[in-house]
Design a protein around this motif. Sequence first.
Motif, PDB file in Angstrom:
ATOM      1  N   PHE A  41       0.858  -1.184   0.000  1.00 18.48           N
ATOM      2  CA  PHE A  41       0.000   0.000   0.000  1.00 18.48           C
ATOM      3  C   PHE A  41       0.895   1.236   0.000  1.00 18.48           C
ATOM      4  N   HIS A  42       0.756   2.091  -1.013  1.00 18.84           N
ATOM      5  CA  HIS A  42       1.573   3.296  -1.069  1.00 18.84           C
ATOM      6  C   HIS A  42       1.061   4.324  -0.055  1.00 18.84           C
ATOM      7  N   PRO A  43       1.861   5.343   0.274  1.00 17.59           N
ATOM      8  CA  PRO A  43       1.510   6.269   1.370  1.00 17.59           C
ATOM      9  C   PRO A  43       0.142   6.929   1.231  1.00 17.59           C
ATOM     10  N   ASN A  44      -0.280   7.289   0.016  1.00 14.08           N
ATOM     11  CA  ASN A  44      -1.559   7.989  -0.164  1.00 14.08           C
ATOM     12  C   ASN A  44      -2.720   7.041  -0.477  1.00 14.08           C
ATOM     13  N   TYR A  45      -2.539   5.754  -0.226  1.00 14.78           N
ATOM     14  CA  TYR A  45      -3.579   4.777  -0.586  1.00 14.78           C
ATOM     15  C   TYR A  45      -4.813   4.947   0.304  1.00 14.78           C
ATOM     16  N   GLN A  46      -5.995   4.828  -0.294  1.00 17.86           N
ATOM     17  CA  GLN A  46      -7.239   5.155   0.396  1.00 17.86           C
ATOM     18  C   GLN A  46      -8.155   3.964   0.661  1.00 17.86           C
ATOM     19  N   HIS A  47      -7.753   2.742   0.276  1.00 17.73           N
ATOM     20  CA  HIS A  47      -8.683   1.608   0.390  1.00 17.73           C
ATOM     21  C   HIS A  47      -8.136   0.480   1.253  1.00 17.73           C
ATOM     22  N   ILE A  48      -7.291   0.788   2.212  1.00 19.26           N
ATOM     23  CA  ILE A  48      -6.690  -0.266   3.025  1.00 19.26           C
ATOM     24  C   ILE A  48      -7.758  -1.114   3.713  1.00 19.26           C
ATOM     25  N   GLU A  49      -8.839  -0.475   4.177  1.00 21.32           N
ATOM     26  CA  GLU A  49      -9.872  -1.210   4.912  1.00 21.32           C
ATOM     27  C   GLU A  49     -10.630  -2.203   4.038  1.00 21.32           C
ATOM     28  N   LYS A  50     -10.555  -2.040   2.731  1.00 21.47           N
ATOM     29  CA  LYS A  50     -11.248  -2.956   1.819  1.00 21.47           C
ATOM     30  C   LYS A  50     -10.575  -4.332   1.760  1.00 21.47           C
ATOM     31  N   TRP A  51      -9.324  -4.391   2.175  1.00 19.41           N
ATOM     32  CA  TRP A  51      -8.551  -5.637   2.061  1.00 19.41           C
ATOM     33  C   TRP A  51      -8.351  -6.223   3.450  1.00 19.41           C
ATOM     34  N   ASN A  52      -9.454  -6.595   4.084  1.00 18.25           N
ATOM     35  CA  ASN A  52      -9.370  -7.088   5.457  1.00 18.25           C
ATOM     36  C   ASN A  52      -8.780  -8.488   5.564  1.00 18.25           C
ATOM     37  N   MET A  53      -8.570  -9.167   4.446  1.00 14.59           N
ATOM     38  CA  MET A  53      -7.929 -10.486   4.471  1.00 14.59           C
ATOM     39  C   MET A  53      -6.417 -10.358   4.636  1.00 14.59           C
ATOM     40  N   GLY A  54      -5.886  -9.153   4.448  1.00 13.95           N
ATOM     41  CA  GLY A  54      -4.448  -8.938   4.605  1.00 13.95           C
ATOM     42  C   GLY A  54      -3.751  -8.793   3.263  1.00 13.95           C
ATOM     43  N   ARG A  55      -2.644  -8.075   3.255  1.00 16.13           N
ATOM     44  CA  ARG A  55      -1.901  -7.831   2.016  1.00 16.13           C
ATOM     45  C   ARG A  55      -1.436  -9.142   1.381  1.00 16.13           C
ATOM     46  N   GLY A  56      -1.660  -9.236   0.066  1.00 13.65           N
ATOM     47  CA  GLY A  56      -1.162 -10.375  -0.692  1.00 13.65           C
ATOM     48  C   GLY A  56      -1.954 -11.659  -0.534  1.00 13.65           C
ATOM     49  N   ARG A  57      -2.963 -11.673   0.302  1.00 13.31           N
ATOM     50  CA  ARG A  57      -3.708 -12.915   0.542  1.00 13.31           C
ATOM     51  C   ARG A  57      -4.835 -13.097  -0.477  1.00 13.31           C
ATOM     52  N   LYS A 182       2.882  11.724  -6.794  1.00 15.51           N
ATOM     53  CA  LYS A 182       1.432  11.705  -6.628  1.00 15.51           C
ATOM     54  C   LYS A 182       0.996  10.624  -5.641  1.00 15.51           C
ATOM     55  N   ALA A 183       1.726   9.488  -5.636  1.00 17.78           N
ATOM     56  CA  ALA A 183       1.371   8.384  -4.736  1.00 17.78           C
ATOM     57  C   ALA A 183       1.835   8.631  -3.310  1.00 17.78           C
ATOM     58  N   GLY A 184       2.629   9.667  -3.097  1.00 16.22           N
ATOM     59  CA  GLY A 184       3.054  10.015  -1.747  1.00 16.22           C
ATOM     60  C   GLY A 184       4.374   9.423  -1.316  1.00 16.22           C
ATOM     61  N   LEU A 212     -10.358   5.087  -8.199  1.00 13.90           N
ATOM     62  CA  LEU A 212      -8.959   5.408  -8.427  1.00 13.90           C
ATOM     63  C   LEU A 212      -8.718   6.879  -8.117  1.00 13.90           C
ATOM     64  N   PRO A 213      -7.493   7.270  -7.752  1.00 14.72           N
ATOM     65  CA  PRO A 213      -7.226   8.679  -7.446  1.00 14.72           C
ATOM     66  C   PRO A 213      -7.434   9.567  -8.669  1.00 14.72           C
ATOM     67  N   ASP A 214      -7.746  10.814  -8.435  1.00 11.55           N
ATOM     68  CA  ASP A 214      -8.035  11.745  -9.533  1.00 11.55           C
ATOM     69  C   ASP A 214      -6.860  11.906 -10.488  1.00 11.55           C
ATOM     70  N   TRP A 215      -5.654  11.824  -9.970  1.00  7.28           N
ATOM     71  CA  TRP A 215      -4.483  12.031 -10.824  1.00  7.28           C
ATOM     72  C   TRP A 215      -4.219  10.861 -11.768  1.00  7.28           C
ATOM     73  N   LEU A 216      -4.873   9.726 -11.515  1.00 12.50           N
ATOM     74  CA  LEU A 216      -4.622   8.531 -12.325  1.00 12.50           C
ATOM     75  C   LEU A 216      -5.592   8.498 -13.513  1.00 12.50           C
ATOM     76  N   ASP A 217      -5.313   9.321 -14.526  1.00 13.16           N
ATOM     77  CA  ASP A 217      -6.121   9.252 -15.740  1.00 13.16           C
ATOM     78  C   ASP A 217      -5.620   8.098 -16.609  1.00 13.16           C
ATOM     79  N   GLU A 218      -6.267   7.900 -17.748  1.00 11.97           N
ATOM     80  CA  GLU A 218      -5.946   6.746 -18.585  1.00 11.97           C
ATOM     81  C   GLU A 218      -4.515   6.807 -19.118  1.00 11.97           C
ATOM     82  N   ASP A 219      -4.050   7.971 -19.479  1.00 13.33           N
ATOM     83  CA  ASP A 219      -2.680   8.114 -19.989  1.00 13.33           C
ATOM     84  C   ASP A 219      -1.658   7.769 -18.905  1.00 13.33           C
ATOM     85  N   THR A 220      -1.894   8.242 -17.694  1.00  8.93           N
ATOM     86  CA  THR A 220      -0.972   7.945 -16.597  1.00  8.93           C
ATOM     87  C   THR A 220      -0.985   6.455 -16.266  1.00  8.93           C
ATOM     88  N   TRP A 221      -2.178   5.856 -16.302  1.00 11.55           N
ATOM     89  CA  TRP A 221      -2.288   4.415 -16.044  1.00 11.55           C
ATOM     90  C   TRP A 221      -1.515   3.624 -17.095  1.00 11.55           C
TER      91      TRP A 221
END
Length: 429
Positions: A41-57, A182-184, A212-221
């Motif tokens: 999870f990068h510093p500015n990540y906003q969805h940590i609570e969505k992954w309650n099974m744990g990172r990588g699981r 942008k990701a912090g 997705l964050p506002d800065w992540l447009d299709e070109d950036t992705w």
Amino acid sequence: MNEFASVVLFVSLAQFFEEVTSELVYLQAVCRHGDRAPIEFHPNYQHIEKWNMGRGRLTEKGMDQCYLNGRMYRNHYQKLFSEPYNPNEMIIQSSHIDRTITSGQSFAAGFLGSGYLPEVSNTGKYVPYPVHSISDEVDYYLAGAGRICAQLISIFEDYTASQHYSLFVAENQEKIGHVCEKAGYPLKEWSLTSVCRLADTFTCDKAHGLSLPDWLDEDTWQTILNISQKARELRLTYPGVKTYQVGGGGFIHLLLENLRGFVNGTQNETVFNLYYAHDNTLLGFLTNLNYDDLRSNPVYTSCINIELHYTNDRFLVDVLYKNESESMTMHRLVPWGCPQNESCLLENFFISMEGLENPDPAAACRPTDIVIQLTFTASHLVVLSVSSCILLITLLTLAYACGLNRATNKLAPKKRGVHYAPLKFMSDL
């Protein structure tokens, strides 16, 4: 009917007869795990609570994917297996990482189903199927080589110090800095590694419909994807990597040993060896077969199948790539020396693959410093021998000079002071 038509008809009938009488007798598969949570999870990540099974699981979606994969394999290869259930026919192995272990368990639940479980399942109890994991300390095959293989670690260090790598980073430095900022990430972490982590995290987010964050447009992705995919390709194709990489030489040896064991009758009742592993495992195998699309990551529950057929007193091999999550659509992989559109004779398959196998990955991965120490020890012996010879010659020369000096002094008139005679070197003798 002319002679040419007769030959064509004969060949067609022969091929038809061979296809009809060909029997699948043994199967090996290496599969990627199912859908999972992000690794980082990068510093500015906003969805940590969505992954309650744990990172990588493994996620619930991933369990469903592997369950479906098990059902598809049972239906596709049902003639290979006995009815009722025979617990000795299938062996599932995985890396030590949780998501591959639970993927193997989910596969087994779908593969066996209620109709193939032992009678104890009639009580309504869940009957687990064993998944054997390989310890991280010895896993040169499915997951651990990048941490425990000193040779591979050294090669990766050479890769990151190479001009090719430096040029790639320099060409994309502005883009790397932009997305990392942008990701912090702090300035010290504005790197290619961070971009690859972002690609993984946002891939997981998109698969689960997260915003997705506002800065992540299709070109950036697309920029993030292109950089991470090219970085993967450069790393996998760097000289020496494919020998030590997971899915590479050690794993290929394991697959070939299984084939030898089955043909020699030492596999007992096992007709299916399944390995649940990672995208890097499949990519390592594909790299050794000179697969031409290493930028595209294997999808969740994608598999490489090695089928062994028996027909007309001979064994034939098919290597098939299922890069699908919801179907058994496969296309043929062609090892060097095997025909493009036909099964490969087992003996030809061995010839094509034996040059790639690494029979003893632990020995091959011996730490670099030991190898260097042995090299220096041999060099020291050479230097010591040469130095000893020079010293001996010097002493002999001095002895000769001193003897000559004494003889000269006896004949010459004595003078005050020290008598000096020049030292004679080899070129003067």
